[in-house]
Design an enzyme around this catalytic site. Structure first.
Site, PDB file in Angstrom:
ATOM      1  N   ALA A  66       1.098  -1.144   0.030  1.00 52.60           N
ATOM      2  CA  ALA A  66       0.003   0.175   0.070  1.00 52.60           C
ATOM      3  C   ALA A  66       0.706   1.327  -0.086  1.00 52.60           C
ATOM      4  O   ALA A  66       1.851   1.252   0.471  1.00 52.60           O
ATOM      5  CB  ALA A  66      -0.763   0.018   1.238  1.00 52.60           C
ATOM      6  N   GLY A 109       0.857  -5.082   0.785  1.00 52.59           N
ATOM      7  CA  GLY A 109      -0.316  -5.246   0.018  1.00 52.59           C
ATOM      8  C   GLY A 109       0.152  -5.795  -1.244  1.00 52.59           C
ATOM      9  O   GLY A 109      -0.701  -6.450  -2.025  1.00 52.59           O
ATOM     10  N   GLU A 112      -0.240  -9.487  -0.753  1.00 49.64           N
ATOM     11  CA  GLU A 112      -1.721  -9.845  -0.371  1.00 49.64           C
ATOM     12  C   GLU A 112      -2.212 -10.074  -1.773  1.00 49.64           C
ATOM     13  O   GLU A 112      -3.311 -10.408  -1.993  1.00 49.64           O
ATOM     14  CB  GLU A 112      -2.256  -8.762   0.393  1.00 49.64           C
ATOM     15  CG  GLU A 112      -1.521  -8.726   1.939  1.00 49.64           C
ATOM     16  CD  GLU A 112      -1.898  -7.693   2.987  1.00 49.64           C
ATOM     17  OE1 GLU A 112      -1.572  -6.566   2.581  1.00 49.64           O
ATOM     18  OE2 GLU A 112      -2.405  -7.980   3.900  1.00 49.64           O
ATOM     19  N   GLU A 132       4.907  -5.248   7.253  1.00 45.75           N
ATOM     20  CA  GLU A 132       4.014  -4.015   7.808  1.00 45.75           C
ATOM     21  C   GLU A 132       4.484  -3.639   9.261  1.00 45.75           C
ATOM     22  O   GLU A 132       4.402  -2.448   9.573  1.00 45.75           O
ATOM     23  CB  GLU A 132       2.776  -4.184   7.609  1.00 45.75           C
ATOM     24  CG  GLU A 132       2.057  -4.326   6.534  1.00 45.75           C
ATOM     25  CD  GLU A 132       1.838  -5.548   5.632  1.00 45.75           C
ATOM     26  OE1 GLU A 132       2.785  -6.357   5.898  1.00 45.75           O
ATOM     27  OE2 GLU A 132       1.274  -5.557   4.834  1.00 45.75           O
TER      28      GLU A 132
HETATM   29  N1  CAA Z   1       4.656   3.292  -0.649  1.00 46.93           N
HETATM   30  C1  CAA Z   1       5.175   4.421  -1.277  1.00 46.93           C
HETATM   31  N2  CAA Z   1       6.136   4.524  -1.709  1.00 46.93           N
HETATM   32  C2  CAA Z   1       7.182   3.435  -1.850  1.00 46.93           C
HETATM   33  C3  CAA Z   1       6.808   2.153  -1.245  1.00 46.93           C
HETATM   34  C4  CAA Z   1       5.472   2.067  -0.620  1.00 46.93           C
HETATM   35  N3  CAA Z   1       4.790   0.845  -0.155  1.00 46.93           N
HETATM   36  N4  CAA Z   1       7.795   1.328  -1.734  1.00 46.93           N
HETATM   37  C5  CAA Z   1       8.761   2.225  -2.103  1.00 46.93           C
HETATM   38  N5  CAA Z   1       8.396   3.183  -2.029  1.00 46.93           N
HETATM   39  C6  CAA Z   1       9.279   4.603  -3.056  1.00 46.93           C
HETATM   40  C7  CAA Z   1      10.241   4.892  -1.931  1.00 46.93           C
HETATM   41  O1  CAA Z   1       9.740   5.749  -1.131  1.00 46.93           O
HETATM   42  C8  CAA Z   1      11.090   5.517  -2.980  1.00 46.93           C
HETATM   43  O2  CAA Z   1      10.571   6.705  -3.499  1.00 46.93           O
HETATM   44  P1  CAA Z   1      11.554   8.167  -3.590  1.00 46.93           P
HETATM   45  O3  CAA Z   1      12.421   7.612  -4.570  1.00 46.93           O
HETATM   46  O4  CAA Z   1      10.538   9.248  -3.854  1.00 46.93           O
HETATM   47  O5  CAA Z   1      12.416   8.237  -2.375  1.00 46.93           O
HETATM   48  C9  CAA Z   1      11.084   4.665  -4.116  1.00 46.93           C
HETATM   49  O6  CAA Z   1       9.674   3.853  -4.272  1.00 46.93           O
HETATM   50  C10 CAA Z   1      12.122   3.277  -4.072  1.00 46.93           C
HETATM   51  O7  CAA Z   1      12.087   3.052  -2.752  1.00 46.93           O
HETATM   52  P2  CAA Z   1      13.608   2.783  -1.891  1.00 46.93           P
HETATM   53  O8  CAA Z   1      14.346   4.129  -2.202  1.00 46.93           O
HETATM   54  O9  CAA Z   1      13.467   2.310  -0.682  1.00 46.93           O
HETATM   55  O10 CAA Z   1      14.220   1.410  -2.986  1.00 46.93           O
HETATM   56  P3  CAA Z   1      15.030   0.265  -2.343  1.00 46.93           P
HETATM   57  O11 CAA Z   1      15.506  -0.440  -3.553  1.00 46.93           O
HETATM   58  O12 CAA Z   1      16.043   0.424  -1.537  1.00 46.93           O
HETATM   59  O13 CAA Z   1      13.876  -0.720  -1.380  1.00 46.93           O
HETATM   60  C11 CAA Z   1      11.886  -1.691  -1.081  1.00 46.93           C
HETATM   61  C12 CAA Z   1      12.777  -1.210  -2.242  1.00 46.93           C
HETATM   62  C13 CAA Z   1      12.452  -2.937  -0.390  1.00 46.93           C
HETATM   63  C14 CAA Z   1      10.737  -2.197  -2.129  1.00 46.93           C
HETATM   64  C15 CAA Z   1      11.487  -0.647  -0.064  1.00 46.93           C
HETATM   65  O14 CAA Z   1      11.056   0.508  -0.798  1.00 46.93           O
HETATM   66  C16 CAA Z   1      10.500  -1.118   0.972  1.00 46.93           C
HETATM   67  O15 CAA Z   1      10.899  -1.681   1.869  1.00 46.93           O
HETATM   68  N6  CAA Z   1       9.262  -0.568   0.753  1.00 46.93           N
HETATM   69  C17 CAA Z   1       8.209  -0.632   1.589  1.00 46.93           C
HETATM   70  C18 CAA Z   1       7.665  -1.760   1.689  1.00 46.93           C
HETATM   71  C19 CAA Z   1       6.611  -2.067   2.672  1.00 46.93           C
HETATM   72  O16 CAA Z   1       6.790  -1.674   3.911  1.00 46.93           O
HETATM   73  N7  CAA Z   1       5.218  -2.387   2.287  1.00 46.93           N
HETATM   74  C20 CAA Z   1       4.139  -2.440   2.921  1.00 46.93           C
HETATM   75  C21 CAA Z   1       3.357  -1.160   3.083  1.00 46.93           C
HETATM   76  S1  CAA Z   1       2.127  -1.165   4.010  1.00 46.93           S
HETATM   77  C22 CAA Z   1       0.691  -2.244   3.404  1.00 46.93           C
HETATM   78  O17 CAA Z   1       1.048  -2.649   2.299  1.00 46.93           O
HETATM   79  C23 CAA Z   1      -0.600  -2.452   4.241  1.00 46.93           C
HETATM   80  C24 CAA Z   1      -1.435  -3.457   3.907  1.00 46.93           C
HETATM   81  O18 CAA Z   1      -1.510  -4.494   4.362  1.00 46.93           O
HETATM   82  C25 CAA Z   1      -2.484  -3.122   2.728  1.00 46.93           C
END
Ligand code: CAA
Length: 258
Positions: A66, A109, A112, A132
Site C-alpha cells: 500500500a 499489499g 496480499e 508492515e
Molecule cells: N509506498 C510508497 N512509496 C514506496 C513504497 C510504498 N509501499 N515502496 C517504495 N516506495 C518508494 C520509495 O519511497 C522511493 O521513493 P523516492 O525515490 O521518491 O524516495 C522509491 O519507491 C524507491 O524505494 P527505495 O528507495 O526504498 O528502494 P530500495 O530498492 O532501497 O527498496 C523496497 C525497495 C524494499 C521495496 C523498499 O522501498 C520498501 O521496503 N518499501 C516498503 C515496503 C513495505 O513496507 N510495504 C508495506 C506497505 S503497508 C501495506 O501494504 C499495508 C497493507 O497490508 C495493505
C-alpha cells in the site's frame, strides 16, 4: 477508459493482461492505482472475449505494498471513508481465473494482492513478505488470513511478526507459488498458462474457481454438498454433452460456454 497507473493488453487467445506500471514508486498500491486495477479486471471479467486474466508488474517489482505516503497521516475515519482496503474485496467477486505473474518485490499489499489471485507464477527474483510490522502496523488486505491458509501458522507468524521474506523457490516449496521461471520468461509462461485455461470449457472453469474458493469458507460437509450440486448442474450445459461426446468420438471438444 484510459489508465495512468496500469497498462492493459488483450491477447487473441482470450487472455487479458493488467500490468502495474508505476516503477518510480515501486508500484505502491495507491487509491488511484487500486481503482484502475479493479476497473480493468472487472471490465475483462465482463468481456465475453476474455476467459482468463493475468496481473503483473515490472521485472523489478510486482508491488511494494500500500502507498505509505498516502496513508501516513490518515485517521481511521479517513481510511474507512476512502474505502482504503474495502475496494480490495472486489477481487473476490471476479468470476474468471486470475493469475499473478510476480517478479521482484511482492511486499505487504503486494504480497496480499498476489495471494488474492487464483494462482501465482513467479520469476526467480520474486520476494514475498509482509513487512508492515516495520511501519508499526500489520497486514490489512488479507495477509494474516491468506498466509495461514497457504503456508501454515508457523511461517505465517514468522512472516508477519518478524518480516521473514520468502524467495521464489521457498514460496514454491511451501505452496504459495505454482511455478518459478527465469525473469526472461515468467510473464510469457503465465500468459501461456492463462491461454491454456482460456481454451477450456468456460462454465466449468467458472464453477471450479467458485467451488475451490468456497472450500476456504465452509466446513467439509457443506463444501462437498456445494461441489456435488455444481457438478450435477454442469449436466445442464451443452459443453458437458459436447465434452463427453468428443471423448467418446476421440476428437477435440468445441466449447461454446453454454
Ligand atoms: N509506498 C510508497 N512509496 C514506496 C513504497 C510504498 N509501499 N515502496 C517504495 N516506495 C518508494 C520509495 O519511497 C522511493 O521513493 P523516492 O525515490 O521518491 O524516495 C522509491 O519507491 C524507491 O524505494 P527505495 O528507495 O526504498 O528502494 P530500495 O530498492 O532501497 O527498496 C523496497 C525497495 C524494499 C521495496 C523498499 O522501498 C520498501 O521496503 N518499501 C516498503 C515496503 C513495505 O513496507 N510495504 C508495506 C506497505 S503497508 C501495506 O501494504 C499495508 C497493507 O497490508 C495493505
Amino acid at each position: 477508459m484510459t489508465y495512468e497507473n496500469i497498462v492493459v493488453e488483450y491477447s487473441v487467445q482470450g487472455v487479458g493482461v493488467v500490468k502495474l506500471n508505476q516503477p518510480r514508486t515501486f508500484n505502491a498500491l495507491s487509491g488511484p492505482m487500486m481503482d484502475e486495477i479493479m476497473a480493468a479486471l472487472e471490465a475483462m471479467d465482463a468481456d465475453q472475449a476474455i476467459r482468463c486474466m493475468v496481473l503483473t508488474g515490472t521485472n523489478r517489482v510486482f508491488a511494494a505494498g500500500a502507498d505509505i505516503k498516502e496513508m501516513s497521516e490518515a485517521s481511521p475515519a479517513e481510511m474507512i471513508n476512502k474505502a482504503f482496503i474495502a475496494r480490495w474485496d472486489r477481487l473476490r467477486h471476479l468470476n474468471k481465473p486470475l493469475i499473478a505473474a510476480v517478479s521482484g518485490y511482492a511486499l505487504g499489499g503486494g504480497c496480499e494482492l498476489a495471494m488474492a489471485c487464483d494462482m501465482i507464477v513467479a520469476s526467480e527474483s520474486a520476494v514475498f513478505g509482509q513487512p508492515e510490522i516495520n511501519l508499526g502496523v500489520m497486514p490489512g488486505a488479507g495477509g494474516t488470513q491468506r498466509l495461514i491458509r497457504t503456508v501454515g501458522k508457523a511461517l505465517a507468524m514468522e512472516m508477519c511478526l518478524n518480516d521473514r521474506r520468502l524467495t521464489a523457490i521457498e514460496a514454491e516449496r511451501v505452496g504459495l507459488v505454482n511455478k518459478v521461471f527465469p525473469v526472461e520468461s515468467y510473464l510469457q509462461e503465465a500468459i501461456n498458462l492463462a491461454a491454456q485455461i482460456a481454451a477450456r470449457a468456460p462454465l466449468a472453469i467458472r464453477l471450479i474457481k467458485e467451488t475451490v474458493n468456497m472450500a476456504l469458507e465452509t466446513p467439509l460437509s457443506a463444501g462437498l454438498a456445494y461441489e456435488r450440486n455444481n457438478f450435477y448442474m454442469l449436466f445442464s450445459t451443452q459443453d458437458q454433452k459436447e465434452g463427453m461426446a468428443a471423448f467418446l468420438d476421440k476428437r477435440s471438444a468445441d466449447w461454446k460456454g453454454e
